[in-house]
Structure formats: C-alpha cells, structure tokens
Design a protein around this motif. Structure first.
Motif, short mmCIF file in Angstrom:
data_model
loop_
_atom_site.label_atom_id
_atom_site.label_comp_id
_atom_site.label_asym_id
_atom_site.label_seq_id
_atom_site.Cartn_x
_atom_site.Cartn_y
_atom_site.Cartn_z
N ARG A 119 -26.56 55.69 -0.53
CA ARG A 119 -25.87 54.44 -0.18
C ARG A 119 -26.00 53.49 -1.37
NH1 ARG A 119 -24.12 57.28 2.97
NH2 ARG A 119 -23.81 57.04 5.24
N PRO A 120 -25.08 53.63 -2.35
CA PRO A 120 -25.18 52.81 -3.57
C PRO A 120 -25.11 51.31 -3.26
CG PRO A 120 -23.62 54.62 -3.86
CD PRO A 120 -23.96 54.57 -2.40
N LYS B 19 -19.26 49.08 0.40
CA LYS B 19 -18.77 48.42 1.60
C LYS B 19 -17.82 49.35 2.35
CE LYS B 19 -19.09 43.76 -0.35
NZ LYS B 19 -18.35 42.50 -0.69
N PRO B 20 -17.74 49.21 3.67
CA PRO B 20 -16.80 50.03 4.44
C PRO B 20 -15.36 49.70 4.07
CG PRO B 20 -17.76 48.32 5.81
CD PRO B 20 -18.51 48.29 4.52
N GLU C 49 -18.42 52.88 11.87
CA GLU C 49 -18.25 53.22 10.45
C GLU C 49 -18.94 52.18 9.58
OE1 GLU C 49 -14.02 55.47 9.99
OE2 GLU C 49 -13.93 53.39 10.70
N ALA C 50 -18.79 50.90 9.91
CA ALA C 50 -19.43 49.84 9.13
C ALA C 50 -20.94 49.98 9.16
CB ALA C 50 -18.99 48.48 9.65
N CYS C 51 -21.47 50.34 10.31
CA CYS C 51 -22.92 50.50 10.46
C CYS C 51 -23.43 51.63 9.58
CB CYS C 51 -23.25 50.79 11.93
SG CYS C 51 -25.00 51.07 12.26
#
Length: 215
Positions: free
Chosen positions: A18-19, A23-24, A32-34
């Motif tokens: 998770r660079p 952002k989603p 998906e955002a989570c």
C-alpha cells in the motif's frame, strides 16, 4: 518490541503493498476505499533463512466487510532488509521468483511479530517521517541512515493515539563515545525518539526526543 531488521522489512513490504498516497479510484464504494487503507491490514513478520524476513498482510477481522466476500485478502513478502529489497511476493510472484524462493504455508514461530492494522500503520507513518524515502545521506554515521538500525516499540495511547518509540540497535550501530555521555558514568547515552500518531486521521501529533542510559 519489533527488532530493527523486522521493522525495516515491514516498512519495505508496506510501501509496495500500500504505497504512500495511494487513493481509491473515482466512484469506489466504501469497501474498495477501505481496502486502500494501510490500517485495514494486520501484519505478521518473522525472520527466515539467509537473512530474509517474511512479512504477511491480512485483512483485519471485521474490516472493510459489508455484504458478500472481500477478494483482496493480502499478500506475503520475502524481504532482504540488509539490501533494502523485496525478493519475492505471493501471490503475484513471477516465474523467476517462484523458482528462486518457496514460501512456507505458515510463518516461522521463532521471532514472529504480530501487529494490528492501526499499530502497523502508525509505525509506518513514524518511520517515514524519521527516515524519509527520498532523503539524501546525512552527515551522521552511515548506519544511522539505515532503516534496519532502529528497534521499534509501539503501544496504544488515549483516544485513538498510538505511541511509537524508535531506538538504535547498538549491535548494528554502536554508540560513538564522543557523543552525549552520562554525567556520572561517562558512558554514551542512547537517543530515544517518541512519536504520538493519530491513527484515525493518519497524522503525527507530536515528536519527542530524550536520552537514556544504554540497557
């Protein structure tokens, strides 16, 4: 406590998994955002063979789930913290990686470290501030610019705050006797850096420094 080499391996793996700043996409639903958030994933890490560290990310229990299955359930990394590189990733390893490294079904119990998602995310935020990825070499001893030179201790604080403490691993970076010393003994002192991190907003609340006697 998270030993220095393990903490460095987790940081390298997290930056790939998770660079920073990811952002989603526009129109993403809440699930998906989570899944884009670092704090949604628990971390397990353990030393492996040949100086490698295995780092596994798995979705925190109850995180990101509304209805139906969540397909993105994490990854396992083989990391060489001495060279600052990722050796292999599962799933998604290339054929060459698959031939050169075989992942075990379970991480070794010897030296196994477990971090919940909030704690892991707070540690990454503190480490990225302490030793920024893009920072040039400093005037201090080279070992102090290495991510695998700092042991990490973390503990929950009040109201969603995580306290993250960084101390030099004296085996990897011996103290300079010409630096700060204890008045009574004349022995070198160990610098301790303490961060207070708000995991809800992913920001640093405070940074403190002090010196203590070497253990």
């Amino acid at each position: 406590m998270v030993p220095a080499t393990v903490a460095a391996a987790i940081q390298l793996a997290m930056e790939d998994f998770r660079p920073r700043g990811t952002k989603p996409h526009r129109g993403s639903d809440p699930v998906e955002a989570c899944l884009y958030q670092r704090q949604s994933f628990d971390v397990q890490a353990a030393p492996s063979t040949d100086g490698l560290v295995l780092v596994r990310f798995s979705l925190s229990p109850g995180a990101c789930i509304e209805e139906g299955p969540v397909l993105d359930m994490g990854s396992t990394y083989a990391v060489d913290p001495r060279q600052g590189r990722i050796v292999a990733v599962q799933p998604g390893a290339s054929q060459a990686q698959a031939v050169s490294f075989t992942f075990p079904e379970e991480l070794p119990l010897q030296g196994l470290v477990r971090l919940d998602g909030n704690t892991a995310a707070a540690i990454q935020l503190a480490l990225e501030h302490f030793l920024p990825w893009e920072a040039p070499p400093s005037a201090q001893p080279a070992c102090l610019d290495r991510r695998d030179s700092y042991d990490v201790t973390a503990a929950p604080g009040p109201e969603g705050v995580v306290l993250v403490q960084l101390t030099v691993d004296v085996q990897r970076c011996p103290p300079d006797p010409n630096e700060s010393v204890e008045a009574t003994s004349g022995k070198p002192l160990q610098e301790v850096v303490l961060y207070a991190v708000d995991v809800r907003t992913q920001r640093l609340l405070s940074i403190g420094r002090r010196f203590q006697r070497h253990p």
